[in-house]
Design a protein around this motif. Structure first.
Motif, PDB file in Angstrom:
ATOM      1  N   SER A  94       0.827  -1.210   0.000  1.00 28.55           N
ATOM      2  CA  SER A  94       0.000   0.000   0.000  1.00 28.55           C
ATOM      3  C   SER A  94       0.858   1.257   0.000  1.00 28.55           C
ATOM      4  O   SER A  94       0.343   2.371  -0.070  1.00 28.55           O
ATOM      5  CB  SER A  94      -0.962   0.011   1.190  1.00 28.55           C
ATOM      6  OG  SER A  94      -0.266   0.048   2.412  1.00 28.55           O
TER       7      SER A  94
ATOM      8  N   SER B  28       0.454   5.144   1.582  1.00 30.72           N
ATOM      9  CA  SER B  28      -0.903   5.393   2.077  1.00 30.72           C
ATOM     10  C   SER B  28      -0.959   5.498   3.595  1.00 30.72           C
ATOM     11  O   SER B  28      -1.935   5.995   4.147  1.00 30.72           O
ATOM     12  CB  SER B  28      -1.824   4.254   1.645  1.00 30.72           C
ATOM     13  OG  SER B  28      -1.472   3.058   2.335  1.00 30.72           O
TER      14      SER B  28
ATOM     15  N   ARG C 163      -1.231   2.887   5.388  1.00 29.15           N
ATOM     16  CA  ARG C 163      -1.936   1.692   5.860  1.00 29.15           C
ATOM     17  C   ARG C 163      -0.935   0.616   6.273  1.00 29.15           C
ATOM     18  O   ARG C 163       0.127   0.464   5.654  1.00 29.15           O
ATOM     19  CB  ARG C 163      -2.853   1.127   4.766  1.00 29.15           C
ATOM     20  CG  ARG C 163      -3.967   2.072   4.340  1.00 29.15           C
ATOM     21  CD  ARG C 163      -5.007   1.347   3.482  1.00 29.15           C
ATOM     22  NE  ARG C 163      -4.455   0.767   2.262  1.00 29.15           N
ATOM     23  CZ  ARG C 163      -4.322   1.420   1.117  1.00 29.15           C
ATOM     24  NH1 ARG C 163      -4.646   2.720   1.041  1.00 29.15           N
ATOM     25  NH2 ARG C 163      -3.845   0.825   0.032  1.00 29.15           N
TER      26      ARG C 163
ATOM     27  N   GLU D 249      -2.448  -6.883  -2.223  1.00 32.33           N
ATOM     28  CA  GLU D 249      -3.143  -5.848  -1.461  1.00 32.33           C
ATOM     29  C   GLU D 249      -4.225  -5.265  -2.361  1.00 32.33           C
ATOM     30  O   GLU D 249      -3.935  -4.646  -3.386  1.00 32.33           O
ATOM     31  CB  GLU D 249      -2.153  -4.764  -1.017  1.00 32.33           C
ATOM     32  CG  GLU D 249      -2.630  -3.975   0.204  1.00 32.33           C
ATOM     33  CD  GLU D 249      -3.335  -2.662  -0.162  1.00 32.33           C
ATOM     34  OE1 GLU D 249      -4.167  -2.208   0.646  1.00 32.33           O
ATOM     35  OE2 GLU D 249      -3.050  -2.106  -1.230  1.00 32.33           O
ATOM     36  N   GLN D 250      -5.471  -5.508  -1.988  1.00 34.68           N
ATOM     37  CA  GLN D 250      -6.597  -5.209  -2.869  1.00 34.68           C
ATOM     38  C   GLN D 250      -6.735  -3.724  -3.186  1.00 34.68           C
ATOM     39  O   GLN D 250      -6.998  -3.347  -4.332  1.00 34.68           O
ATOM     40  CB  GLN D 250      -7.899  -5.729  -2.235  1.00 34.68           C
ATOM     41  CG  GLN D 250      -8.057  -7.231  -2.273  1.00 34.68           C
ATOM     42  CD  GLN D 250      -8.332  -7.760  -3.670  1.00 34.68           C
ATOM     43  OE1 GLN D 250      -8.858  -7.050  -4.521  1.00 34.68           O
ATOM     44  NE2 GLN D 250      -7.968  -9.013  -3.906  1.00 34.68           N
ATOM     45  N   GLU D 251      -6.587  -2.857  -2.209  1.00 35.00           N
ATOM     46  CA  GLU D 251      -6.891  -1.443  -2.421  1.00 35.00           C
ATOM     47  C   GLU D 251      -5.945  -0.798  -3.438  1.00 35.00           C
ATOM     48  O   GLU D 251      -6.369  -0.019  -4.284  1.00 35.00           O
ATOM     49  CB  GLU D 251      -6.865  -0.686  -1.097  1.00 35.00           C
ATOM     50  CG  GLU D 251      -7.452   0.709  -1.212  1.00 35.00           C
ATOM     51  CD  GLU D 251      -7.791   1.316   0.136  1.00 35.00           C
ATOM     52  OE1 GLU D 251      -7.951   2.551   0.187  1.00 35.00           O
ATOM     53  OE2 GLU D 251      -7.893   0.573   1.130  1.00 35.00           O
ATOM     54  N   SER D 252      -4.665  -1.142  -3.361  1.00 32.40           N
ATOM     55  CA  SER D 252      -3.707  -0.611  -4.333  1.00 32.40           C
ATOM     56  C   SER D 252      -3.722  -1.419  -5.626  1.00 32.40           C
ATOM     57  O   SER D 252      -3.309  -0.931  -6.682  1.00 32.40           O
ATOM     58  CB  SER D 252      -2.291  -0.632  -3.755  1.00 32.40           C
ATOM     59  OG  SER D 252      -1.822  -1.963  -3.615  1.00 32.40           O
TER      60      SER D 252
END
Length: 345
Positions: free
Chosen positions: A181, A184, A186, A265-268
């Motif tokens: 991430s 971020s 996170r 990592e899903q969000e990135s």
């Protein structure tokens, strides 16, 4: 493909130099001659934004001590050596009575010799070091060569080679802290980790191997189908609690010519695939990381700020006959390869 070079800090012993390998896609890897320390891996997210996916200190001076071993080459022996003793040899203790990551004068503290080579389809840097007989307490004059190589497909490869004139012990790795991430802020608890491993080394209360193995099946250590790191942090498994509520364990791969660990990592949208010829890897979730040593602005800090994947041989082979050993016979060639390929989910 190109290689950039700059001096980032003058030092009484030797200047700290930074080298950057770049490919034509905008992907790059930066490291220092001090410790062969990786300070940056710039990888794109799902929106095409390039960010640093490894933890880095905020100030160059911090790499002189490098208390977290951020991005450093580790040797002669990665991990803990109980009571700082290998056979009849007494090593330098630097974690209570134990020897950790090569001791206080390990390879993470070495100014490596650097040679750069540019190819049409890859850029590589060859790092060499001569470790004298008795250095850190280890036997044998040891010649070590580590090659960092970046190709056009966003694969970063580390090749380790070494040879000693006496029987000795050797277990080389790199201690980069990954957080996909990036900037971020996170932590890595929502990173997913997948690897084929049937067992981990059991530790005592000092994180010293007992000589026993714990089967991974039906435990938090069973990662064959992938698990969020959050599951490990929240587990009440005795081994998880002992090391600070997370992973800090040596995982034994299901043996094959090339072993693999995947992190997503899903969000990135980032994915990293680690492949290695080594038989094991220590997975560490930075469970015990403090906030006393400033990192680059925007990066996560403290516990679970990153994950380390320390591919290596098996120090526990001293306790359990039949496992691939990290003992190196005189004049025998030590070779291993680990690659890190970055892409999108």
């Amino acid at each position: 493909m190109k290689i950039l070079h700059e001096t980032i800090l003058t030092h009484p012993q030797q200047n700290i130099e930074k080298y950057t390998l770049e490919n034509g896609q905008g992907f790059s890897v930066s490291f220092l001659n001090l410790g062969g320390t990786i300070t940056s891996i710039m990888a794109p997210d799902k929106n095409g934004n390039f960010e640093n996916v490894v933890l880095a200190y905020d100030h160059a001076e911090q790499y002189i001590e490098n208390p977290y071993y951020l991005g450093a080459l580790i040797g002669r022996v990665a991990g803990r050596v109980p009571n700082a003793e290998l056979g009849p040899y007494r090593l330098e203790a630097n974690e209570g009575e134990h020897h950790l990551h090569g001791g206080p004068h390990g390879f993470h503290q070495v100014f490596w010799n650097v040679k750069t080579v540019e190819h049409e389809d890859a850029a590589e840097v060859i790092l060499t070091h001569f470790s004298r007989d008795g250095e850190g307490g280890y036997p044998g004059n040891l010649e070590v060569q580590v090659t960092y190589r970046l190709d056009c497909d966003n694969t970063f490869t580390i090749d380790y080679e070494a040879r000693s004139d006496k029987d000795t012990w050797l277990n080389l790795t790199n201690h980069a802290y990954f957080n996909l991430s990036a900037d971020s802020g996170r932590d890595v608890l929502n990173h997913s980790l997948t690897m084929k491993s049937d067992a981990i080394a059991e530790f005592d209360d000092d994180s010293i191997p007992t000589g026993k193995w714990i089967r991974a099946k039906e435990t938090p250590f069973d990662l064959k189908t992938g698990k969020l790191l959050r599951e490990a942090a929240e587990s009440d498994h005795e081994q998880i609690i002992k090391v600070g509520n997370g992973f800090d364990h040596l995982f034994l791969f299901e043996q094959s010519e090339l072993n693999q660990v995947s992190v997503e990592e899903q969000e990135s949208g980032r994915k990293m695939v680690v492949q290695t010829t080594d038989p094991a890897a220590v997975i560490y979730m930075a469970n015990k990381m403090d906030t006393d040593h400033p990192l680059k602005p925007g990066q996560a800090t403290g516990p679970y700020a990153a994950i380390c994947i320390e591919t290596q041989r098996i120090p526990e082979s001293l306790l359990i006959p039949g496992l691939p050993t990290h003992k190196l016979a005189a004049h025998e060639a030590y070779r291993s390869r680990t690659s890190f390929t970055f892409g999108l989910i």
